[in-house]
Scaffold this motif. Structure first.
Motif, PDB file in Angstrom:
ATOM      1  N   UNK A 129       0.841  -1.196   0.000  1.00  0.00           N
ATOM      2  CA  UNK A 129       0.000   0.000   0.000  1.00  0.00           C
ATOM      3  C   UNK A 129       0.880   1.251   0.000  1.00  0.00           C
ATOM      4  N   UNK A 130       0.534   2.190  -0.840  1.00  0.00           N
ATOM      5  CA  UNK A 130       1.359   3.402  -0.958  1.00  0.00           C
ATOM      6  C   UNK A 130       2.263   3.354  -2.172  1.00  0.00           C
ATOM      7  N   UNK A 131       2.320   2.183  -2.832  1.00  0.00           N
ATOM      8  CA  UNK A 131       3.086   2.074  -4.075  1.00  0.00           C
ATOM      9  C   UNK A 131       2.093   1.779  -5.193  1.00  0.00           C
ATOM     10  N   UNK A 132       2.020   2.651  -6.176  1.00  0.00           N
ATOM     11  CA  UNK A 132       1.048   2.440  -7.244  1.00  0.00           C
ATOM     12  C   UNK A 132       1.559   3.071  -8.531  1.00  0.00           C
ATOM     13  N   UNK A 133       0.776   2.901  -9.580  1.00  0.00           N
ATOM     14  CA  UNK A 133       1.216   3.477 -10.851  1.00  0.00           C
ATOM     15  C   UNK A 133       0.814   4.944 -10.909  1.00  0.00           C
ATOM     16  N   UNK A 134       1.626   5.705 -11.609  1.00  0.00           N
ATOM     17  CA  UNK A 134       1.277   7.111 -11.830  1.00  0.00           C
ATOM     18  C   UNK A 134      -0.041   7.195 -12.587  1.00  0.00           C
ATOM     19  N   UNK A 135      -0.311   6.207 -13.430  1.00  0.00           N
ATOM     20  CA  UNK A 135      -1.577   6.215 -14.182  1.00  0.00           C
ATOM     21  C   UNK A 135      -2.776   6.273 -13.236  1.00  0.00           C
ATOM     22  N   UNK A 136      -2.718   5.453 -12.157  1.00  0.00           N
ATOM     23  CA  UNK A 136      -3.829   5.463 -11.197  1.00  0.00           C
ATOM     24  C   UNK A 136      -3.931   6.815 -10.490  1.00  0.00           C
ATOM     25  N   UNK A 137      -2.760   7.374 -10.175  1.00  0.00           N
ATOM     26  CA  UNK A 137      -2.729   8.658  -9.467  1.00  0.00           C
ATOM     27  C   UNK A 137      -3.290   9.773 -10.373  1.00  0.00           C
ATOM     28  N   UNK A 138      -2.877   9.732 -11.645  1.00  0.00           N
ATOM     29  CA  UNK A 138      -3.364  10.728 -12.614  1.00  0.00           C
ATOM     30  C   UNK A 138      -4.879  10.582 -12.781  1.00  0.00           C
ATOM     31  N   UNK A 139      -5.336   9.324 -12.914  1.00  0.00           N
ATOM     32  CA  UNK A 139      -6.780   9.089 -13.100  1.00  0.00           C
ATOM     33  C   UNK A 139      -7.555   9.672 -11.917  1.00  0.00           C
ATOM     34  N   UNK A 195      10.349   7.358   2.256  1.00  0.00           N
ATOM     35  CA  UNK A 195       9.182   7.977   1.602  1.00  0.00           C
ATOM     36  C   UNK A 195       7.931   7.188   1.988  1.00  0.00           C
ATOM     37  N   UNK A 196       6.788   7.807   1.780  1.00  0.00           N
ATOM     38  CA  UNK A 196       5.513   7.161   2.120  1.00  0.00           C
ATOM     39  C   UNK A 196       4.664   6.906   0.868  1.00  0.00           C
ATOM     40  N   UNK A 197       5.148   7.389  -0.268  1.00  0.00           N
ATOM     41  CA  UNK A 197       4.399   7.201  -1.520  1.00  0.00           C
ATOM     42  C   UNK A 197       5.394   6.901  -2.648  1.00  0.00           C
ATOM     43  N   UNK A 198       5.087   5.871  -3.426  1.00  0.00           N
ATOM     44  CA  UNK A 198       5.914   5.533  -4.595  1.00  0.00           C
ATOM     45  C   UNK A 198       4.999   5.482  -5.814  1.00  0.00           C
ATOM     46  N   UNK A 199       5.359   6.204  -6.851  1.00  0.00           N
ATOM     47  CA  UNK A 199       4.558   6.195  -8.081  1.00  0.00           C
ATOM     48  C   UNK A 199       5.423   5.719  -9.241  1.00  0.00           C
TER      49      UNK A 199
END
Ligand code: NAP
Length: 473
Positions: A116-126, A303-307
């Motif tokens: 949790x906290x690691x996701x794709x930039x695509x998801x973040x952008x969406x 860090x707490x977030x990885x994209x």
């Protein structure tokens, strides 16, 4: 060819709409049905362009043009493979153009990537663009974020994370997204490239905008941008290097955040027990061509977030040929080809699902022109197209499945509501981001009950495969 040709376009994003435009211009009577699984057209223009890049919205005024033609119909809430099959479409039209984009992500293949906290930039952008499928992001407690990849998507997400809330306040982001970004207290954003700055794929205006953000201190190792032989480098790369060098020597007083550009580092692992707590990087050296080799020298960033901003990937369309390795529909210049290399009659492809996830929105114009020219050649020569004895088209097919699509007028109702919400909060638009509100607006626009406005930004259920016909009666 004696009858009026009918073409179906699967996907109402930039590539599909450029294809529609090219067809309308080149053929005086062609009729076009554009399908999309969302009730809103414009694809990545609406759900991929960063909301603080409002000037890009000007492209929307150009892309909307096909919908003003009487020869074009829009069928929203229609998903190939769920609402309608490939065989039905191919039987119903002289030609089908797949314009479905690239909606999957590449993986890093390192331990901890799934934390949790690691996701794709695509998801973040969406999420920040208000896509109804996007999962709500939690940014509370995020003080440092790492993005892997040094392309324009990395630049976009780094900018949104590092920017002051004031920069984003006037955008069309849904209210809960703005609130979550305000709640975050990001102090450090790391943009990490596995190769050197001369290999980064971001473009210079986008890079300069990132490096020049108000109140953000760029942190760049001067040795990363020194001693690079620029003789054979193109203008974009030389521009990037100049921008990085300038930023490396700039001091920003009272900065609220630091932006670290780190090159020649590859991800080794994402650390954490229940959630991301850091990343391990390994220093790299060039190893010929585009490859790198690890030196064994490691470093850790808390860090707490990885994209992951390491590229998008095409997703197979049910029943349609797919090259799994390349993540595209196999084609020659836009003509879909079968495994034996021969063209598949009546099937064409445009955009990222044709050529892979590269290029800016405008690239789709020439790309669509190439495909449409071949399609029209085939129509004129009557090769590769079916005869006039076609099967039913989308409206009849949906009716036979008990489904009803949304229309362009329904999109206009959504558009009007978004503008009204914008006006109420001093913005030009506020996006409607939940499936239930989008479908509510479609129903409401058809006199089907009051608008439910309470739950903006709720987690999205799976996409509806068309509305049940009864719902809209
Ligand atoms: P991209 O430009 O292809 O960049 C992908 C980055 O990920 C590259 O730096 C690549 O490095 C890196 N990468 C790939 N695999 C990796 C791995 N396993 N580990 C570490 N790094 C890895 O893709 P994008 O940023 O997703 O952009 C897609 C397209 O959309 C581009 O054409 C872009 O220009 C466009 N776009 C434009 C805008 C704009 O104009 N404002 C905004 C967003 C997107 P290597 O080079 O070493 O492989």
């Amino acid at each position: 060819m004696t009858h009026t040709p009918h073409v179906a376009i699967v996907g109402a994003g930039p590539s599909g709409l450029f294809a529609a435009q090219a067809l309308l211009r080149a053929h005086e009577s062609v009729r076009i049905d554009i399908l999309d699984r969302l009730p809103a057209p414009f694809g990545l223009l609406r759900y991929g362009v960063a909301p603080d890049h409002a000037s890009m919205q000007g492209i929307q005024r150009a892309l909307v043009a096909p919908f003003t033609s009487e020869r074009v119909r829009f069928f929203g809430l229609v998903e190939l493979g769920r609402s309608i099959t490939r065989d039905e479409l191919v039987a119903g039209y002289d030609a089908v153009i797949y314009a479905a984009g690239a909606s999957e992500d590449r993986r890093l293949h390192v331990p901890g990537e799934e934390l949790p906290g690691s996701r794709s930039a695509r998801e973040f952008v969406a999420w920040y663009c208000g896509h109804p499928d996007a999962e709500a992001q939690q940014l509370a407690g995020v003080e440092a974020a790492v993005t892997f990849g040094v392309g324009n998507v990395a630049v976009d997400v780094a900018r949104v994370l590092a920017a002051s809330p004031a920069r984003l306040a006037g955008t069309d982001m849904p209210g809960d997204v703005l609130a979550e970004l305000r709640r975050a207290s990001v102090r450090d954003v790391w943009v990490v490239g596995r190769r050197g700055p001369q290999h980064a794929s971001f473009t210079t205006p986008e890079l300069r905008e990132l490096l020049g953000l108000d109140g953000v201190q760029p942190v760049i190792d001067p040795t990363d941008v020194a001693g690079i032989d620029e003789t054979d480098l193109d203008r974009r790369v030389r521009g990037n290097l100049a921008a990085l060098r300038e930023a490396a020597g700039r001091s920003v007083p009272d900065a609220h955040a630091r932006l670290h550009l780190r090159f020649w580092r590859r991800p080794v692992s994402v650390m954490g027990e229940d959630a991301v707590s850091g990343v391990v990087l390994e220093r790299t050296l060039p190893a010929g061509g585009t490859s790198v080799v690890g030196t064994g020298e490691r470093e850790t960033i808390a860090c707490q977030l990885v994209l992951r901003a390491i590229g998008y990937r095409g997703r197979p369309l049910a029943g349609v040929a797919f090259d799994d390795e390349a993540g595209v529909i196999p084609n020659r210049g836009g003509r879909v080809v079968r495994p034996d290399g021969t063209p598949s009659p009546g099937e064409y492809v445009v955009g990222w699902i044709k050529r892979g996830p590269v290029g800016v929105i405008g690239t789709n114009k020439s790309d669509a022109a190439e495909t449409v020219a071949l399609l029209l050649d085939d129509l004129a020569a009557e090769t590769g197209v079916k005869d006039a004895a076609r099967g039913p088209e989308v409206d009849a097919l949906l009716a036979s499945h008990g489904l009803e699509a949304s229309s362009f007028a329904d999109w206009e109702a959504i558009d009007a509501e978004e503008r009204a919400r914008g006006e109420a909060s001093g913005r030009s638009r506020v996006k409607v981001a939940s499936w239930s509100q989008l479908t509510d607006l479609v129903r409401h626009g058809r006199g089907g009950g009051p608008l439910e406005r309470e739950h903006e930004g709720e987690a999205a259920p799976a996409a509806e495969a068309g509305l049940a016909g009864d719902d809209l009666s």
